[in-house]
Design an enzyme around this catalytic site. Structure first.
Site, PDB file in Angstrom:
ATOM      1  N   GLY A 298      -4.367  -4.360  -4.457  1.00 33.95           N
ATOM      2  CA  GLY A 298      -5.217  -3.216  -4.667  1.00 33.95           C
ATOM      3  C   GLY A 298      -4.585  -2.129  -5.013  1.00 33.95           C
ATOM      4  N   HIS A 299      -4.511  -1.697  -6.460  1.00 33.23           N
ATOM      5  CA  HIS A 299      -3.716  -0.358  -6.915  1.00 33.23           C
ATOM      6  C   HIS A 299      -4.842   0.467  -7.301  1.00 33.23           C
ATOM      7  CE1 HIS A 299       0.151  -2.936  -7.853  1.00 33.23           C
ATOM      8  NE2 HIS A 299      -0.224  -2.606  -6.422  1.00 33.23           N
TER       9      HIS A 299
ATOM     10  N   ASP B 120       0.651  -1.152   0.017  1.00 32.78           N
ATOM     11  CA  ASP B 120      -0.100  -0.088  -0.061  1.00 32.78           C
ATOM     12  C   ASP B 120       0.816   1.184   0.115  1.00 32.78           C
ATOM     13  OD1 ASP B 120      -2.265  -1.614   0.231  1.00 32.78           O
ATOM     14  OD2 ASP B 120      -1.902  -1.717   2.463  1.00 32.78           O
TER      15      ASP B 120
ATOM     16  N   LYS C 193       2.205   2.337  -5.006  1.00 35.22           N
ATOM     17  CA  LYS C 193       3.041   1.849  -6.355  1.00 35.22           C
ATOM     18  C   LYS C 193       2.436   1.990  -7.666  1.00 35.22           C
ATOM     19  CE  LYS C 193       3.459  -2.317  -4.465  1.00 35.22           C
ATOM     20  NZ  LYS C 193       2.941  -2.131  -3.170  1.00 35.22           N
TER      21      LYS C 193
ATOM     22  N   GLN D  31       2.165  -5.980  -3.183  1.00 32.55           N
ATOM     23  CA  GLN D  31       2.409  -5.992  -1.597  1.00 32.55           C
ATOM     24  C   GLN D  31       3.917  -5.156  -1.577  1.00 32.55           C
ATOM     25  OE1 GLN D  31       1.622  -9.344  -3.361  1.00 32.55           O
ATOM     26  NE2 GLN D  31      -0.540  -8.461  -2.702  1.00 32.55           N
TER      27      GLN D  31
HETATM   28  P1  IMP Z   1      -2.782 -12.682   1.822  1.00 38.04           P
HETATM   29  O1  IMP Z   1      -1.851 -11.993   0.479  1.00 38.04           O
HETATM   30  O2  IMP Z   1      -4.292 -12.490   1.279  1.00 38.04           O
HETATM   31  O3  IMP Z   1      -2.467 -14.249   2.187  1.00 38.04           O
HETATM   32  O4  IMP Z   1      -2.638 -11.785   3.087  1.00 38.04           O
HETATM   33  C1  IMP Z   1      -1.274 -12.110   3.730  1.00 38.04           C
HETATM   34  C2  IMP Z   1      -0.856 -10.696   4.501  1.00 38.04           C
HETATM   35  O5  IMP Z   1      -0.598  -9.938   3.372  1.00 38.04           O
HETATM   36  C3  IMP Z   1      -2.203  -9.956   5.149  1.00 38.04           C
HETATM   37  O6  IMP Z   1      -1.490  -9.500   6.254  1.00 38.04           O
HETATM   38  C4  IMP Z   1      -2.624  -9.168   4.330  1.00 38.04           C
HETATM   39  O7  IMP Z   1      -3.356  -7.956   4.712  1.00 38.04           O
HETATM   40  C5  IMP Z   1      -1.309  -8.600   3.570  1.00 38.04           C
HETATM   41  N1  IMP Z   1      -1.527  -8.254   2.179  1.00 38.04           N
HETATM   42  C6  IMP Z   1      -1.905  -8.977   1.087  1.00 38.04           C
HETATM   43  N2  IMP Z   1      -2.059  -8.261  -0.108  1.00 38.04           N
HETATM   44  C7  IMP Z   1      -1.694  -6.803   0.278  1.00 38.04           C
HETATM   45  C8  IMP Z   1      -1.751  -5.741  -0.410  1.00 38.04           C
HETATM   46  O8  IMP Z   1      -1.708  -5.656  -1.391  1.00 38.04           O
HETATM   47  N3  IMP Z   1      -1.255  -4.788   0.409  1.00 38.04           N
HETATM   48  C9  IMP Z   1      -0.891  -4.575   1.939  1.00 38.04           C
HETATM   49  N4  IMP Z   1      -1.081  -5.702   2.395  1.00 38.04           N
HETATM   50  C10 IMP Z   1      -1.463  -6.838   1.886  1.00 38.04           C
END
Ligand code: IMP
Length: 432
Positions: A40-41, A13, A16, A225
């Site tokens: 989520g961009h 977040d 990017k 991420q």
């Molecule tokens: P998962 O990727 O859904 O398995 O989540 C694993 C961890 O990564 C959790 O803490 C999510 O909140 C975090 N996470 C996954 N994708 C994002 C992102 O795009 N931005 C911020 N945190 C993320």
């Protein structure tokens, strides 16, 4: 044009999407290489706000081709919906989007398993996005997954394969979680329909990216991420299930390291984290709420409130070093405009010892207390600034300190959501 990798320097977040959008002009390929619809961009383009989960932010550059690499896990229902939503807004996607046949599929049981596992862990959960990311990568590593290339199978073979996988997953659902089975035939039928519309985009990555490999075409690698969520190098187990740091751009595309070019890191001017896990500079209660409101810090994928805190130099330096970042972008500086004073973590204290290097291990990080250096606030709006010299003195000094401490030049500073609300500093902020 030289190639670039854009990487999140914190816990995701960082903004990017805006940077990819801003620097993507004229590039031949914009490539995503890891993760899935957990990303989520949010991008402002054509007078509208768009939220992308699977498609790279570069999709708004009409001439760029977009690639979803083998390192990704792709929910085909989500992919279809995202394509349709963009095409309804006159953004042409078909013909410009290519998907690696070796990227893995996220199927409905991955989402279900993700939710059930999180619920079972209760307060020890990871706080995932619930998009099925972990279970899909488990199947990949277990050599049990389905891949995009399977959508090119003859109809009967595809149906048979899907039904077999769903029935297998149903056993796990009922035995481990006492959960209802999923309808295997319905899922197979839906996938056959999806295969028809997505099939023409599915390609062999080795052939599709030959131009990049041979240096004839330029590429922008768009990380999702952030470094601290990398599943090898992040705050395990509170991480995602892919390599968000620079190595993912190699394994997740099949391109050799020499194709990566510059590694550019994106950092928010403060820190946020969504989901559970250690966050040494986290603010609590009113202070966190204030930053959350000012920064609109709610997850673009799940709408969850993000945890907010101060800039962390130890974590930042770790991300710069791990990725070999050669340039930095600082986003959301304007969110700090009204702060009376700012803190930056310059060290941690752990069991009476001073640490100056990021300890990474979650169990240590949880016990670290930040040692802060305070900076005066600037108390005036920065959103209209377009040149470094227009920024208030305390804001410049804050950025200079971050640049010096992280050891790489800040190439741009974002002061608002719009494409043009950016101060470009190609030589860094100290050199100016
Ligand atoms: P998962 O990727 O859904 O398995 O989540 C694993 C961890 O990564 C959790 O803490 C999510 O909140 C975090 N996470 C996954 N994708 C994002 C992102 O795009 N931005 C911020 N945190 C993320």
């Amino acid at each position: 044009m030289s190639n670039r990798v854009i990487i999140g320097g914190q816990w995701g977040d960082e903004g990017k999407g805006k940077i990819v959008d801003a620097v993507g002009e004229g590039v031949d390929w914009v490539i995503r290489y890891q993760g899935g619809a957990n990303a989520g961009h949010t991008i402002q383009a054509g007078g509208r706000e768009h939220v992308l989960h699977l498609l790279p932010s570069g999709v708004f550059h009409e001439k760029a081709r977009c690639f979803l690499g083998n390192g990704m896990v792709i929910d085909p229902w989500q992919l279809r919906d995202e394509i349709v939503a963009l095409e309804e807004q006159d953004v042409r996607v078909r013909g410009r989007l290519f998907v690696a046949a070796s990227a893995h599929l996220i199927l409905p049981y991955h989402r279900r398993l993700d939710e059930l596992r999180e619920a079972k862990l209760r307060r020890r959960n990871i706080g995932t996005t619930g998009r099925g990311i972990g279970p899909a990568y488990v199947d990949k590593a277990w050599r049990h997954g389905m891949r995009m290339g399977d959508l090119l199978l003859p109809k009967e073979n595809l149906e048979r394969k899907v039904i077999e996988k769903v029935l297998d997953a149903n056993e796990a659902l009922s035995e481990l979680y006492k959960s209802d089975p999923l309808p295997a035939e319905v899922i197979a039928e839906e996938l056959v329909v999806l295969a028809k519309s997505l099939g023409p985009m599915i390609v062999n990555p080795y052939e599709a990216l030959a131009g990049v490999r041979e240096g004839r075409e330029s590429a922008l690698f768009e990380g999702a991420q952030g470094t601290l969520l990398d599943f090898d190098h992040g705050t395990y187990p509170f991480v995602t299930s892919s390599n968000c740091s620079v190595g993912g751009a190699v394994t997740g595309t099949g391109l050799p390291p020499r194709c990566l070019g510059e590694v550019l890191g994106v950092f928010k001017a403060y820190c946020t984290r969504v989901g559970n896990g250690p966050f040494p500079t986290e603010l609590l209660a009113d202070e966190a709420e204030c930053l959350r409101q000012l920064g609109g810090e709610y997850g673009a994928t799940t709408g969850r409130p993000r945890r907010c805190g101060w800039f962390d130099l130890l974590a930042g330096r770790y991300a710069v070093d791990l990725n070999g970042m050669t340039g930095l972008y600082i986003t959301k500086l304007d969110v700090l405009d009204s702060q009376a004073a700012l803190q930056v973590a310059i060290a941690y204290e752990l069991d009476g010892q001073r640490l100056e290097s990021f300890p990474v291990r979650a169990e240590l990080l949880t016990r670290c207390r930040p040692v802060y250096r305070e900076f005066p606030g600037w108390g005036s709006a920065t959103t209209a600034c377009r040149r470094l010299a227009e920024l208030p003195g305390p804001a410049r000094r804050y950025l200079e300190f971050i640049e010096t401490s992280l050891g790489a030049p800040i190439r741009g500073i974002s002061v608002g959501r719009g494409r043009d609300e950016t101060i470009w500093t190609p030589n860094g902020v100290n050199a100016a």
